[in-house]
Design a protein around this motif. Structure first.
Motif, PDB file in Angstrom:
ATOM      1  N   PRO A 123     -46.854  42.812 -34.586  1.00 25.56           N
ATOM      2  CA  PRO A 123     -47.505  42.802 -35.898  1.00 25.56           C
ATOM      3  C   PRO A 123     -46.599  43.455 -36.946  1.00 25.56           C
ATOM      4  O   PRO A 123     -45.994  44.510 -36.679  1.00 25.56           O
ATOM      5  CB  PRO A 123     -48.762  43.648 -35.679  1.00 25.56           C
ATOM      6  CG  PRO A 123     -48.980  43.658 -34.203  1.00 25.56           C
ATOM      7  CD  PRO A 123     -47.629  43.564 -33.580  1.00 25.56           C
ATOM      8  N   PRO A 124     -46.462  42.870 -38.114  1.00 23.74           N
ATOM      9  CA  PRO A 124     -45.578  43.449 -39.129  1.00 23.74           C
ATOM     10  C   PRO A 124     -45.981  44.851 -39.566  1.00 23.74           C
ATOM     11  O   PRO A 124     -45.144  45.647 -39.972  1.00 23.74           O
ATOM     12  CB  PRO A 124     -45.672  42.456 -40.287  1.00 23.74           C
ATOM     13  CG  PRO A 124     -46.913  41.671 -40.057  1.00 23.74           C
ATOM     14  CD  PRO A 124     -47.106  41.634 -38.575  1.00 23.74           C
ATOM     15  N   GLU A 125     -47.271  45.172 -39.450  1.00 23.49           N
ATOM     16  CA  GLU A 125     -47.748  46.480 -39.919  1.00 23.49           C
ATOM     17  C   GLU A 125     -47.713  47.546 -38.813  1.00 23.49           C
ATOM     18  O   GLU A 125     -48.007  48.723 -39.067  1.00 23.49           O
ATOM     19  CB  GLU A 125     -49.184  46.354 -40.442  1.00 23.49           C
ATOM     20  CG  GLU A 125     -50.255  46.110 -39.394  1.00 23.49           C
ATOM     21  CD  GLU A 125     -50.323  44.667 -38.896  1.00 23.49           C
ATOM     22  OE1 GLU A 125     -51.173  44.381 -38.035  1.00 23.49           O
ATOM     23  OE2 GLU A 125     -49.536  43.835 -39.391  1.00 23.49           O
ATOM     24  N   ALA A 126     -47.340  47.176 -37.588  1.00 25.72           N
ATOM     25  CA  ALA A 126     -47.333  48.136 -36.477  1.00 25.72           C
ATOM     26  C   ALA A 126     -46.260  49.205 -36.674  1.00 25.72           C
ATOM     27  O   ALA A 126     -45.235  48.974 -37.323  1.00 25.72           O
ATOM     28  CB  ALA A 126     -47.098  47.402 -35.161  1.00 25.72           C
ATOM     29  N   LYS A 127     -46.518  50.370 -36.129  1.00 26.99           N
ATOM     30  CA  LYS A 127     -45.518  51.438 -36.074  1.00 26.99           C
ATOM     31  C   LYS A 127     -44.933  51.405 -34.666  1.00 26.99           C
ATOM     32  O   LYS A 127     -45.602  51.769 -33.697  1.00 26.99           O
ATOM     33  CB  LYS A 127     -46.156  52.787 -36.394  1.00 26.99           C
ATOM     34  CG  LYS A 127     -46.665  52.846 -37.832  1.00 26.99           C
ATOM     35  CD  LYS A 127     -47.406  54.135 -38.137  1.00 26.99           C
ATOM     36  CE  LYS A 127     -47.892  54.128 -39.585  1.00 26.99           C
ATOM     37  NZ  LYS A 127     -48.711  55.320 -39.926  1.00 26.99           N
ATOM     38  N   VAL A 128     -43.692  50.928 -34.557  1.00 28.63           N
ATOM     39  CA  VAL A 128     -43.115  50.569 -33.261  1.00 28.63           C
ATOM     40  C   VAL A 128     -42.183  51.660 -32.752  1.00 28.63           C
ATOM     41  O   VAL A 128     -41.259  52.083 -33.447  1.00 28.63           O
ATOM     42  CB  VAL A 128     -42.359  49.224 -33.351  1.00 28.63           C
ATOM     43  CG1 VAL A 128     -41.752  48.860 -31.999  1.00 28.63           C
ATOM     44  CG2 VAL A 128     -43.315  48.118 -33.817  1.00 28.63           C
ATOM     45  N   VAL A 129     -42.453  52.094 -31.523  1.00 26.76           N
ATOM     46  CA  VAL A 129     -41.649  53.125 -30.860  1.00 26.76           C
ATOM     47  C   VAL A 129     -40.954  52.471 -29.664  1.00 26.76           C
ATOM     48  O   VAL A 129     -41.623  51.929 -28.778  1.00 26.76           O
ATOM     49  CB  VAL A 129     -42.525  54.297 -30.374  1.00 26.76           C
ATOM     50  CG1 VAL A 129     -41.654  55.441 -29.882  1.00 26.76           C
ATOM     51  CG2 VAL A 129     -43.462  54.763 -31.470  1.00 26.76           C
ATOM     52  N   LEU A 130     -39.623  52.541 -29.627  1.00 26.02           N
ATOM     53  CA  LEU A 130     -38.841  51.871 -28.583  1.00 26.02           C
ATOM     54  C   LEU A 130     -38.328  52.882 -27.562  1.00 26.02           C
ATOM     55  O   LEU A 130     -37.865  53.971 -27.918  1.00 26.02           O
ATOM     56  CB  LEU A 130     -37.656  51.135 -29.228  1.00 26.02           C
ATOM     57  CG  LEU A 130     -36.626  50.490 -28.290  1.00 26.02           C
ATOM     58  CD1 LEU A 130     -37.266  49.388 -27.447  1.00 26.02           C
ATOM     59  CD2 LEU A 130     -35.460  49.920 -29.107  1.00 26.02           C
ATOM     60  N   HIS A 131     -38.390  52.497 -26.296  1.00 26.04           N
ATOM     61  CA  HIS A 131     -37.910  53.346 -25.203  1.00 26.04           C
ATOM     62  C   HIS A 131     -37.217  52.478 -24.164  1.00 26.04           C
ATOM     63  O   HIS A 131     -37.650  51.362 -23.883  1.00 26.04           O
ATOM     64  CB  HIS A 131     -39.098  54.074 -24.559  1.00 26.04           C
ATOM     65  CG  HIS A 131     -38.768  54.825 -23.303  1.00 26.04           C
ATOM     66  ND1 HIS A 131     -38.081  56.019 -23.303  1.00 26.04           N
ATOM     67  CD2 HIS A 131     -39.033  54.543 -21.995  1.00 26.04           C
ATOM     68  CE1 HIS A 131     -37.944  56.444 -22.065  1.00 26.04           C
ATOM     69  NE2 HIS A 131     -38.522  55.571 -21.249  1.00 26.04           N
ATOM     70  N   PHE A 132     -36.140  52.998 -23.588  1.00 25.17           N
ATOM     71  CA  PHE A 132     -35.458  52.306 -22.495  1.00 25.17           C
ATOM     72  C   PHE A 132     -35.750  53.074 -21.207  1.00 25.17           C
ATOM     73  O   PHE A 132     -35.403  54.253 -21.092  1.00 25.17           O
ATOM     74  CB  PHE A 132     -33.957  52.224 -22.761  1.00 25.17           C
ATOM     75  CG  PHE A 132     -33.607  51.241 -23.837  1.00 25.17           C
ATOM     76  CD1 PHE A 132     -33.162  49.968 -23.519  1.00 25.17           C
ATOM     77  CD2 PHE A 132     -33.759  51.579 -25.173  1.00 25.17           C
ATOM     78  CE1 PHE A 132     -32.875  49.050 -24.513  1.00 25.17           C
ATOM     79  CE2 PHE A 132     -33.466  50.667 -26.181  1.00 25.17           C
ATOM     80  CZ  PHE A 132     -33.019  49.395 -25.852  1.00 25.17           C
ATOM     81  N   GLY A 133     -36.383  52.402 -20.244  1.00 24.35           N
ATOM     82  CA  GLY A 133     -36.906  53.114 -19.081  1.00 24.35           C
ATOM     83  C   GLY A 133     -36.470  52.561 -17.747  1.00 24.35           C
ATOM     84  O   GLY A 133     -37.270  52.499 -16.811  1.00 24.35           O
ATOM     85  N   TRP A 134     -35.198  52.179 -17.624  1.00 26.46           N
ATOM     86  CA  TRP A 134     -34.734  51.540 -16.384  1.00 26.46           C
ATOM     87  C   TRP A 134     -34.818  52.469 -15.173  1.00 26.46           C
ATOM     88  O   TRP A 134     -34.824  52.020 -14.034  1.00 26.46           O
ATOM     89  CB  TRP A 134     -33.316  51.019 -16.553  1.00 26.46           C
ATOM     90  CG  TRP A 134     -32.331  52.065 -17.024  1.00 26.46           C
ATOM     91  CD1 TRP A 134     -31.982  52.322 -18.316  1.00 26.46           C
ATOM     92  CD2 TRP A 134     -31.590  52.990 -16.226  1.00 26.46           C
ATOM     93  NE1 TRP A 134     -31.074  53.356 -18.374  1.00 26.46           N
ATOM     94  CE2 TRP A 134     -30.810  53.780 -17.107  1.00 26.46           C
ATOM     95  CE3 TRP A 134     -31.509  53.230 -14.852  1.00 26.46           C
ATOM     96  CZ2 TRP A 134     -29.975  54.791 -16.659  1.00 26.46           C
ATOM     97  CZ3 TRP A 134     -30.663  54.237 -14.409  1.00 26.46           C
ATOM     98  CH2 TRP A 134     -29.906  54.993 -15.302  1.00 26.46           C
TER      99      TRP A 134
END
Length: 261
Positions: A123-134
């Motif tokens: 969604p364009p209005e989302a507050k997006v938090v990115l994580h790399f969890g390999w």
């Protein structure tokens, strides 16, 4: 096998070694009869273990076999220190920070960010938090999910993206009732898309070397919140876009929300 490759090679040779079996194979092959003299540099990019068995193996590798290499390249201060603690010759241990090709991660503008979210169906209005969890333990994906739970409790528009994960992370997300607020996604054609889609990258690692994702995020123009391990703090000392806080869900959530705002 490796000795045969070296015997037939007359030009300069670079063997990129970054795990023990390959390290030792490169050193052994370079000393075999009929093989051209080859200087060997080991690339040690993972945090060194502390269990007695692995320390004993490490001392044998670095303290004995390591005396036969031209250099030991370490991309983070803690790894260089660990190699020397395992008796690697100090004059051959070199701290060379990880680097990225900045042209592969150009600064994202508003159009890039909008397109990235469309590609990932966010969604364009989302507050997006990115994580790399390999790796759940090293990358502390459990801590990331706990921080995400705190953030969602404060703002329902928060969405977490986890690229790379272990099955245990899916179960833990369900336990935290985060199913609607976290997406575990497969690889994408260009990782820059992930950074462009995110408002903040949260690197909650317990231990690792120099995280490429931190550099890639900053190059793309996405701020980073990270834990105070040496590889993170080295970057944070040079770039205000990387914020350091303790590995605590509430502290990470506070810093991530501030970065988004």
């Amino acid at each position: 096998w490796l000795a045969e490759q070296l015997r037939g090679d007359t030009g300069p040779t670079v063997l990129h070694t970054h795990f023990t079996k390959w390290d030792i194979a490169a050193l052994s092959a370079s000393r075999m009869p009929g093989v051209k003299r080859t200087e060997v540099f080991w690339h040690v990019h993972s945090a060194l273990a502390r269990s007695p068995k692995l320390v004993a193996r490490g001392v044998l590798k670095f303290g004995v076999l390591g005396r036969g290499v031209a250099g030991i390249i370490c991309p983070a201060p803690n790894i260089a220190l660990g190699a020397m603690q395992w008796l690697a010759p100090r004059d051959r241990v070199h701290f060379v920070p990880s680097a990225i090709d900045a042209d592969a991660y150009p600064l994202a503008d508003a159009t890039d960010r909008r397109s990235a979210r469309e590609n990932l169906d966010l969604p364009p209005e989302a507050k997006v938090v990115l994580h790399f969890g390999w790796h759940n333990y090293l990358k502390a994906t459990d801590t990331f999910l706990e921080a995400l739970r705190v953030m969602v409790d404060r703002d329902e528009s928060v969405v977490g993206i986890v690229r790379g994960h272990e099955p245990v992370s899916l179960d833990y997300a369900a336990q935290l009732d985060l199913t609607r607020h976290v997406r575990f996604i497969p690889p994408v054609p260009r990782s820059r898309t992930l950074f462009a889609a995110a408002d903040v990258v949260l690197s909650s690692s317990r231990e690792e070397g120099m995280a490429y994702t931190v550099l890639e995020a900053i190059a793309t123009g996405t701020p980073v919140v990270a834990t105070p391990i040496p590889g993170h703090t080295f970057v944070a000392d040079a770039a205000d876009a990387c914020r350091i806080t303790r590995r605590d869900p509430v502290a990470l959530a506070d810093a991530a929300m501030e970065a988004i705002e």
